[in-house]
Design an enzyme around this catalytic site. Structure first.
Site, PDB file in Angstrom:
ATOM      1  N   ASP A  20       0.880  -1.089   0.061  1.00  0.00           N
ATOM      2  CA  ASP A  20      -0.110   0.022  -0.097  1.00  0.00           C
ATOM      3  C   ASP A  20       0.898   1.198  -0.167  1.00  0.00           C
ATOM      4  O   ASP A  20       1.758   1.490   0.807  1.00  0.00           O
ATOM      5  CB  ASP A  20      -0.944  -0.079   1.321  1.00  0.00           C
ATOM      6  N   ASP A 114      -3.207   2.390  -5.810  1.00  0.00           N
ATOM      7  CA  ASP A 114      -2.134   2.386  -4.929  1.00  0.00           C
ATOM      8  C   ASP A 114      -1.916   1.224  -4.133  1.00  0.00           C
ATOM      9  O   ASP A 114      -1.076   1.128  -2.944  1.00  0.00           O
ATOM     10  CB  ASP A 114      -2.176   3.685  -4.097  1.00  0.00           C
ATOM     11  N   GLU A 115      -2.833   0.157  -4.236  1.00  0.00           N
ATOM     12  CA  GLU A 115      -2.218  -1.001  -3.515  1.00  0.00           C
ATOM     13  C   GLU A 115      -2.474  -2.230  -4.410  1.00  0.00           C
ATOM     14  O   GLU A 115      -3.094  -2.353  -5.681  1.00  0.00           O
ATOM     15  CB  GLU A 115      -3.864  -1.295  -2.588  1.00  0.00           C
TER      16      GLU A 115
END
Length: 443
Positions: A20, A114-115
């Site tokens: 993350d 973003d993960e």
DNA sequence: TCTGGGGTCCTAGGACCC
DNA sequence: TCTGGGGTCCTAGGACCC
């Protein structure tokens, strides 16, 4: 919990990894403008109805969090810098992020920009251990993207995600506590660790479900282990009940899915000033239709189902949808259907948000077949039509049927209007195409 | 403090078919 | 003539995730 090499987990212990990126949007803005470093920076809507999408740690020190209304954020932090967001730029960074993960293993599944979840079992024959992989991944993200991140390892997605959250920096009493970077919950500590989490920490438990659970006297994950699933099912539905009981016991069967099919796409907009006239709403339908049509074409897809969502000033929402017998991806068709759906709604309240969504996708190629079939059953004159025109014209005839259907379902209010709109849309098409027919067809 | 914009999944009811 | 039950599709709403 541990991340010391002494008890480094095997791939059997920790096959799933979750990464993350820290404060992603805000961090990219700071990278592109170093003068922002050390200042409270957010990305989000600065206007009255805006919310924070991403907050730098300096902003978080003041209590600012993502999903917080910007008005509130500014009250907490008067010096807050709110930037509008450059999503093309974030996508560039996201691609680079994914390509770094892909170097580790192609068995990864992105969540948002973003993960990422990754299944490390493919690394077995290379003899790589999970902690090595995690630290190496983190080192490359820091070195090549100049971004910070947290990495979690676990025996399933549930633990990997909870662990990565644990690994990140956090704010206590306005002081930033650095993250540990990589976290693995060792097998022996799993139960104890889970038991102490609030129910809200579980995937799928948001404000509404947390409230219901609290009313049932269930505040902690340990409370969920003991609960009778049938009782829970009556309050939350069977799927949610089964999932939560499983999660509470540490069981999570979700796989890492590498190629998730897109199922819907759309566009919505909250207006700074609510719309009060039908004409305004219809105008925005055309704009939304353009955005969605371009997105569909960029994906190489056509959509059979179109949905319109309206949110009013009292925050009540309502949706109307229509499934066509064929797929569409052009602005005129989307506009016609969206406007007909909007007209089917009683607009007695100011409209705060308008959304248009497309789903039930077909491949473009499959749609051709569908259209030909559609024509074939309609009679000889239509068959002639297709021989002389592009398939778009065929869909125009069927589109009128679809608009008629909306009229049937919602009453005469949208009757004449719907066909007017269809012809409007078709007229635009006629200007563009060299041999498309007018709304009356080739008769 | 008063809630964005991109998506996902679940539920429930009605229509229709066999 | 009145009826069941399962499967699928569609619509509408709700909740959640990032």
């Amino acid at each position: 919990m541990s991340n010391s090499p002494a008890d480094s987990p095997s791939l059997e212990d920790a096959p799933i990894l979750h990464v993350d990126l820290d404060a992603f949007f805000a961090s990219v803005e700071i990278l592109d403008d170093p003068s922002l470093r050390g200042r409270p920076v957010c990305v989000g809507g600065a206007a009255e109805r805006g919310v924070i999408a991403s907050a730098s740690y300096e902003a978080r020190r003041h209590g600012v969090t993502s999903a917080m209304p910007s008005v509130v954020a500014r009250r907490l932090c008067p010096d807050l810098i709110i930037l509008p967001g450059r999503f093309d730029r974030y996508e560039e960074y996201s691609h680079r992020f994914h390509s770094v993960v892909n170097d580790l293993t192609p068995e990864y599944e992105p969540l948002g920009l973003d993960e990422v979840f990754a299944d490390l079992r493919s690394l077995r024959r290379l003899g790589v251990r999970p902690l090595e992989a995690a630290w190496e991944l983190r080192r490359r993200i820091q070195g090549e993207l100049v971004l910070e991140c947290g990495v979690g390892l676990g025996r399933n997605k549930l633990f990997a995600k909870l662990a990565s959250k644990q690994s990140k920096p956090h704010v206590v009493d306005h002081v930033l506590v650095p993250g540990t970077g990589v976290v693995w919950v060792s097998r022996g500590l799993e139960d104890q660790w889970m038991a102490e989490l609030p129910v809200r920490a579980l995937w799928g438990v948001g404000p509404a479900t947390a409230k219901k659970l609290h009313q049932l006297g269930l505040r902690w994950v340990r409370d969920l282990v003991k609960v009778d699933e049938n009782t829970l099912s009556r309050h939350l539905g069977s799927a949610m009940a089964a999932t939560l009981v499983a999660y509470a016991r540490g069981d999570d069967e979700r796989m890492v899915v590498t190629n998730r099919e897109l199922k819907s796409l759309g566009h919505d907009q909250t207006f700074g000033v609510s719309l009060t006239s039908l004409d305004e709403v219809l105008d925005h339908c055309r704009h939304h239709a353009g955005v969605v049509a371009r997105a569909l074409r960029a994906q190489g897809r056509v959509a059979r189902t179109l949905s319109v969502v309206l949110r009013f000033d009292d925050l009540e929402s309502l949706s109307r949808s229509q499934t066509l017998p064929f797929g569409v991806d052009d602005e005129s068709a989307l506009t016609a259907v969206a406007q007909a759906l909007v007209r089917s709604v009683n607009l007695s309240r100011p409209v705060r948000l308008l959304g248009l969504y497309a789903s039930s996708f077909l491949e473009r190629a499959d749609n051709q077949v569908q259209l030909s079939f559609d024509v074939a059953v309609q009679g000889d004159d239509r068959l002639e039509a297709i021989s002389r025109s592009r398939d778009h014209q065929v869909s125009s005839a069927s589109l009128r049927d679809a608009l008629d259907d909306i009229r049937r379902r919602y009453g005469e209010n949208s009757v004449g209007v719907a066909s007017d709109l269809a012809s409007q849309g078709l007229r635009i098409e006629r200007q563009r195409g060299s041999h498309a027919f007018g709304p009356e067809g080739p008769s």
